[in-house]
Write a protein that holds these residues in place. Structure first.
Motif, PDB file in Angstrom:
ATOM      1  N   VAL A 188       0.839  -1.206   0.000  1.00 56.68           N
ATOM      2  CA  VAL A 188       0.000   0.000   0.000  1.00 56.68           C
ATOM      3  C   VAL A 188       0.870   1.250   0.000  1.00 56.68           C
ATOM      4  CG1 VAL A 188      -1.676   1.320   1.350  1.00 56.68           C
ATOM      5  CG2 VAL A 188      -1.975  -1.140   1.051  1.00 56.68           C
ATOM      6  N   SER A 189       1.936   1.222   0.776  1.00 50.88           N
ATOM      7  CA  SER A 189       2.859   2.362   0.818  1.00 50.88           C
ATOM      8  C   SER A 189       3.501   2.593  -0.545  1.00 50.88           C
ATOM      9  CB  SER A 189       3.925   2.115   1.876  1.00 50.88           C
ATOM     10  OG  SER A 189       4.894   3.113   1.850  1.00 50.88           O
ATOM     11  N   LEU A 226       0.825   4.085  -2.920  1.00 46.00           N
ATOM     12  CA  LEU A 226       0.576   5.506  -2.665  1.00 46.00           C
ATOM     13  C   LEU A 226       1.740   6.376  -3.117  1.00 46.00           C
ATOM     14  CD1 LEU A 226      -1.172   5.338   0.817  1.00 46.00           C
ATOM     15  CD2 LEU A 226      -2.204   5.872  -1.395  1.00 46.00           C
TER      16      LEU A 226
END
Length: 90
Positions: A11-12, A15
Motif C-alpha cells: 500500500v505504501s 501511494l
C-alpha cells in the motif's frame, strides 16, 4: 501467507507511485494558476474562467510530454506486483 507488514509495504509503494506520477501534472497546474493569479492581480482583471483554458492546455501538454514516463513507471510497478502474486495468494 502474506503478513500485515507486507500489505503495508504494498500500500505504501502504491501511494508513493500515485504521488510520484501525479507530481508533474499537479505542479504544472499549480504554477500556471499562480502565474495567472499574479497576472490578474497586476492587471485588475477578475475573470474566474481565465485560468481554466491555460491550465487545461498546460496539463494536456505535460501529459503528452511525461505520459511515456508515467506509463513506464506504472507498468513497472504493476509488473512487480503481479510477478510476486504467487506469494500473496498462499
Amino acid at each position: 501467507m502474506i503478513t500485515i507488514g507486507e500489505i503495508n509495504q504494498i500500500v505504501s509503494s502504491a501511494l508513493f507511485m500515485v504521488i510520484k506520477i501525479s507530481i508533474p501534472v499537479l505542479l504544472t497546474s499549480m504554477i500556471i494558476g499562480l502565474v495567472i493569479s499574479i497576472f490578474q492581480t497586476v492587471t485588475s482583471i477578475q475573470e474566474q474562467t481565465l485560468t481554466f483554458v491555460p491550465k487545461v492546455l498546460a496539463v494536456f501538454m505535460m501529459i503528452m510530454l511525461m505520459g511515456n514516463w508515467m506509463a513506464t513507471e506504472l507498468s513497472g510497478f504493476i509488473t512487480t506486483l503481479w510477478s510476486d502474486f504467487s506469494k500473496y495468494v498462499r
